[in-house]
Design a protein around this motif. Structure first.
Motif, PDB file in Angstrom:
ATOM      1  N   SER A   1       3.265   0.278 -12.694  1.00  0.00           N
ATOM      2  CA  SER A   1       2.037  -0.222 -11.535  1.00  0.00           C
ATOM      3  C   SER A   1       2.058  -1.548 -10.858  1.00  0.00           C
ATOM      4  O   SER A   1       1.164  -1.713 -10.210  1.00  0.00           O
ATOM      5  CB  SER A   1       0.732   0.092 -12.933  1.00  0.00           C
ATOM      6  N   THR A   2       2.576  -2.283 -12.516  1.00  0.00           N
ATOM      7  CA  THR A   2       2.338  -3.976 -11.968  1.00  0.00           C
ATOM      8  C   THR A   2       2.918  -3.879 -10.426  1.00  0.00           C
ATOM      9  O   THR A   2       2.723  -5.736  -9.589  1.00  0.00           O
ATOM     10  CB  THR A   2       2.609  -4.516 -12.617  1.00  0.00           C
ATOM     11  N   ILE A   3       4.332  -3.334 -10.133  1.00  0.00           N
ATOM     12  CA  ILE A   3       5.045  -3.723  -9.585  1.00  0.00           C
ATOM     13  C   ILE A   3       4.568  -2.669  -8.286  1.00  0.00           C
ATOM     14  O   ILE A   3       4.243  -3.083  -6.885  1.00  0.00           O
ATOM     15  CB  ILE A   3       6.432  -2.876  -9.411  1.00  0.00           C
ATOM     16  N   GLY A   4       3.794  -1.862  -8.171  1.00  0.00           N
ATOM     17  CA  GLY A   4       3.460  -0.603  -7.589  1.00  0.00           C
ATOM     18  C   GLY A   4       2.477  -1.203  -6.704  1.00  0.00           C
ATOM     19  O   GLY A   4       1.959  -0.283  -5.589  1.00  0.00           O
ATOM     20  N   ILE A   5       1.665  -1.900  -7.385  1.00  0.00           N
ATOM     21  CA  ILE A   5       0.303  -2.272  -6.658  1.00  0.00           C
ATOM     22  C   ILE A   5       0.780  -3.156  -5.661  1.00  0.00           C
ATOM     23  O   ILE A   5       0.404  -3.366  -4.275  1.00  0.00           O
ATOM     24  CB  ILE A   5      -0.759  -2.728  -7.705  1.00  0.00           C
TER      25      ILE A   5
ATOM     26  N   PHE B   1      -4.304   3.339 -21.736  1.00  0.00           N
ATOM     27  CA  PHE B   1      -3.430   3.325 -20.272  1.00  0.00           C
ATOM     28  C   PHE B   1      -4.266   2.007 -19.832  1.00  0.00           C
ATOM     29  O   PHE B   1      -5.440   2.068 -19.945  1.00  0.00           O
ATOM     30  CB  PHE B   1      -3.657   4.647 -19.761  1.00  0.00           C
ATOM     31  N   LYS B   2      -3.160   1.244 -18.980  1.00  0.00           N
ATOM     32  CA  LYS B   2      -3.781   0.329 -18.121  1.00  0.00           C
ATOM     33  C   LYS B   2      -4.604   0.445 -17.261  1.00  0.00           C
ATOM     34  O   LYS B   2      -4.169   1.249 -16.222  1.00  0.00           O
ATOM     35  CB  LYS B   2      -2.991  -1.121 -17.927  1.00  0.00           C
ATOM     36  N   ILE B   3      -5.972  -0.567 -16.309  1.00  0.00           N
ATOM     37  CA  ILE B   3      -5.817   0.253 -15.501  1.00  0.00           C
ATOM     38  C   ILE B   3      -6.078   0.428 -14.248  1.00  0.00           C
ATOM     39  O   ILE B   3      -5.902   0.313 -12.629  1.00  0.00           O
ATOM     40  CB  ILE B   3      -7.845  -0.456 -15.741  1.00  0.00           C
ATOM     41  N   THR B   4      -4.651  -0.627 -14.714  1.00  0.00           N
ATOM     42  CA  THR B   4      -3.568  -0.515 -13.565  1.00  0.00           C
ATOM     43  C   THR B   4      -2.910   0.410 -12.932  1.00  0.00           C
ATOM     44  O   THR B   4      -2.759   0.873 -11.532  1.00  0.00           O
ATOM     45  CB  THR B   4      -2.463  -1.737 -13.570  1.00  0.00           C
ATOM     46  N   ILE B   5      -2.928   1.322 -13.710  1.00  0.00           N
ATOM     47  CA  ILE B   5      -2.418   2.323 -13.617  1.00  0.00           C
ATOM     48  C   ILE B   5      -3.541   2.661 -12.105  1.00  0.00           C
ATOM     49  O   ILE B   5      -3.213   3.759 -11.432  1.00  0.00           O
ATOM     50  CB  ILE B   5      -2.518   3.577 -14.803  1.00  0.00           C
ATOM     51  N   LEU B   6      -4.765   3.048 -12.397  1.00  0.00           N
ATOM     52  CA  LEU B   6      -5.856   3.861 -11.160  1.00  0.00           C
ATOM     53  C   LEU B   6      -6.005   3.185 -10.005  1.00  0.00           C
ATOM     54  O   LEU B   6      -5.902   3.192  -8.737  1.00  0.00           O
ATOM     55  CB  LEU B   6      -7.006   3.669 -11.933  1.00  0.00           C
ATOM     56  N   TRP B   7      -5.435   1.408 -10.337  1.00  0.00           N
ATOM     57  CA  TRP B   7      -5.063   0.241  -8.696  1.00  0.00           C
ATOM     58  C   TRP B   7      -3.761   1.322  -8.118  1.00  0.00           C
ATOM     59  O   TRP B   7      -4.450   1.236  -7.039  1.00  0.00           O
ATOM     60  CB  TRP B   7      -5.393  -0.375  -9.319  1.00  0.00           C
ATOM     61  N   TRP B   8      -3.475   1.386  -8.940  1.00  0.00           N
ATOM     62  CA  TRP B   8      -1.577   2.336  -8.537  1.00  0.00           C
ATOM     63  C   TRP B   8      -2.008   3.293  -7.122  1.00  0.00           C
ATOM     64  O   TRP B   8      -2.090   2.766  -6.170  1.00  0.00           O
ATOM     65  CB  TRP B   8      -0.652   1.749  -9.214  1.00  0.00           C
ATOM     66  N   LEU B   9      -2.299   4.374  -7.837  1.00  0.00           N
ATOM     67  CA  LEU B   9      -2.816   5.765  -8.099  1.00  0.00           C
ATOM     68  C   LEU B   9      -3.868   5.533  -7.019  1.00  0.00           C
ATOM     69  O   LEU B   9      -3.703   6.548  -5.173  1.00  0.00           O
ATOM     70  CB  LEU B   9      -3.133   6.045  -8.409  1.00  0.00           C
TER      71      LEU B   9
ATOM     72  N   ILE C   1      -5.273  -7.853  -5.684  1.00  0.00           N
ATOM     73  CA  ILE C   1      -6.244  -7.502  -7.248  1.00  0.00           C
ATOM     74  C   ILE C   1      -4.965  -7.182  -8.541  1.00  0.00           C
ATOM     75  O   ILE C   1      -5.015  -7.900  -9.535  1.00  0.00           O
ATOM     76  CB  ILE C   1      -5.352  -5.760  -6.481  1.00  0.00           C
ATOM     77  N   ALA C   2      -3.097  -7.883  -7.428  1.00  0.00           N
ATOM     78  CA  ALA C   2      -2.545  -7.861  -8.533  1.00  0.00           C
ATOM     79  C   ALA C   2      -2.481  -9.560  -9.342  1.00  0.00           C
ATOM     80  O   ALA C   2      -2.491  -9.488 -11.108  1.00  0.00           O
ATOM     81  CB  ALA C   2      -1.515  -8.751  -8.290  1.00  0.00           C
ATOM     82  N   GLY C   3      -3.227 -10.662  -8.714  1.00  0.00           N
ATOM     83  CA  GLY C   3      -3.114 -11.836  -9.413  1.00  0.00           C
ATOM     84  C   GLY C   3      -4.791 -11.812 -10.207  1.00  0.00           C
ATOM     85  O   GLY C   3      -4.753 -12.083 -10.799  1.00  0.00           O
TER      86      GLY C   3
END
Length: 345
Positions: free
Chosen positions: A61-65, A189-197, A250-252
């Motif tokens: 997710s950290t890459i996918g965002i 699960f980290k919330i970044t997964i939801l941001w990514w999806l 968002i990633a920052g």
């Protein structure tokens, strides 16, 4: 219209499921992802456990965002070499503005959003006004941001890292939005997964269901031809760069509110990771071809390989080797899939 004309009109021909499948740009990456998953599932038992999969998804997710908007930009025929350091810039702006102004951290977050979007606008504006290649424009931005990140951080904090803002008003609520942990079935699960999806769904809708998506493909296929048929080429390219900057924001913010302190030198080299994820996912370097889903699969392959090597207890120095091999294999497989799809038309 005659029967002969009907027979040659491609719009009226039925497309078989196999032909549609072969025409999907992410097909090669999906095959590669399945192969990588099966490989590490066999060599590392912990890889397929719930906690292990959670770790893989977080890494992806950290890459996918960032890989999602980078993929859209590549479909539009452009690159952004400043994407990696832009993530760090957005985190530094939020942290240092909040610290120096002793404001609610949400004020810093808002200022960071405006500045980061301005960087994306600058990249797109310079591209459309100068006619220089995006490689040169964004390489210049990359170097300027790298120096600015280090220079301002040292000027304000006296060191290469920011000061803590964990005790400031609004920090906990911001952390809940950008860096919280969701527990499902006893697994975190980290919330970044939801941001990514969410970004994948939004980007896929834009590409496949809106005229903006048609503009992106048209610009990537040939900006002069696109302009000739009325596509707003300049606005489309500026919008794509601002999309990259929005994801960088968002990633920052996740980077800042996960660790509280940000190192000014972070982010260098990450831009290649995002581009590679998009290429593995089926995007062509020449533009005009690719998908948001493919970029997500490419990021997933990154996450599985990165964490799979750790779970298998191998030397992590081999990660770059596996990454290079996957890039070559995915590119060759994508080229083969395209040829097969064209042959079945």
């Amino acid at each position: 219209m005659t029967a002969t004309a009907l027979a040659v009109d491609e719009r009226l021909l039925r497309t078989s499921p196999l032909r549609r499948l072969l025409g999907r740009p992410e097909l090669g990456s999906v095959v590669g992802a399945l192969a990588v998953f099966l490989f590490f599932a066999l060599v590392a038992d912990s890889f397929v456990r719930a906690a292990g999969l959670s770790t893989v998804l977080y890494a992806a997710s950290t890459i996918g965002i960032m890989a999602v908007p980078v993929a859209l930009l590549m479909i539009g025929g452009e690159f952004d070499l400043s994407a990696g350091v832009m993530v760090t810039s957005s985190a530094l702006i939020s942290s240092m503005f909040s610290f120096r102004m002793t404001a609610n951290v949400w004020v810093g977050v808002g200022v960071s959003l405006l500045v980061t979007l301005a960087i994306g606008f600058f990249n797109g504006f310079m591209l459309t006004r100068t006619g220089l290649p995006s490689f040169i424009i964004t390489l210049g931005t990359f170097l300027m941001l790298t120096g600015t990140n280090l220079g301002f951080t040292k000027l304000i904090s006296g060191t290469v890292s920011t000061k803590t803002i964990a005790d400031m008003e609004g920090f906990e609520s911001a952390r809940a939005v950008f860096a919280s942990v969701l527990t499902v079935g006893g697994v975190d699960f980290k919330i970044t997964i939801l941001w990514w999806l969410g970004l994948v769904a939004l980007a896929s809708w834009i590409l496949l269901r809106t005229r903006v998506g048609n503009w992106i493909f048209a610009v990537g296929g040939g900006k002069d031809a696109a302009r000739a048929v009325g596509v707003p080429v300049d606005r489309t390219r500026i919008g794509l760069y601002m999309g990259v900057s929005l994801a960088a924001w968002i990633a920052g913010q996740h980077l800042l509110f996960s660790f509280d302190v940000v190192q000014s030198g972070e982010g260098v080299g990450k831009e290649l990771t995002y581009i590679i994820a998009a290429v593995i996912g089926g995007c062509l370097i020449t533009g005009g071809y690719g998908s948001a889903i493919g970029s997500a699969v490419g990021a997933l392959i990154f996450g599985m390989t990165d964490k799979g090597i750790v779970f298998a207890e191998w030397n992590p120095d081999w990660f770059k080797f596996f990454l290079g091999a996957m890039l070559l294999l995915a590119t060759l497989l994508n080229a083969w899939v395209r040829k097969r799809a064209e042959a079945t038309k």
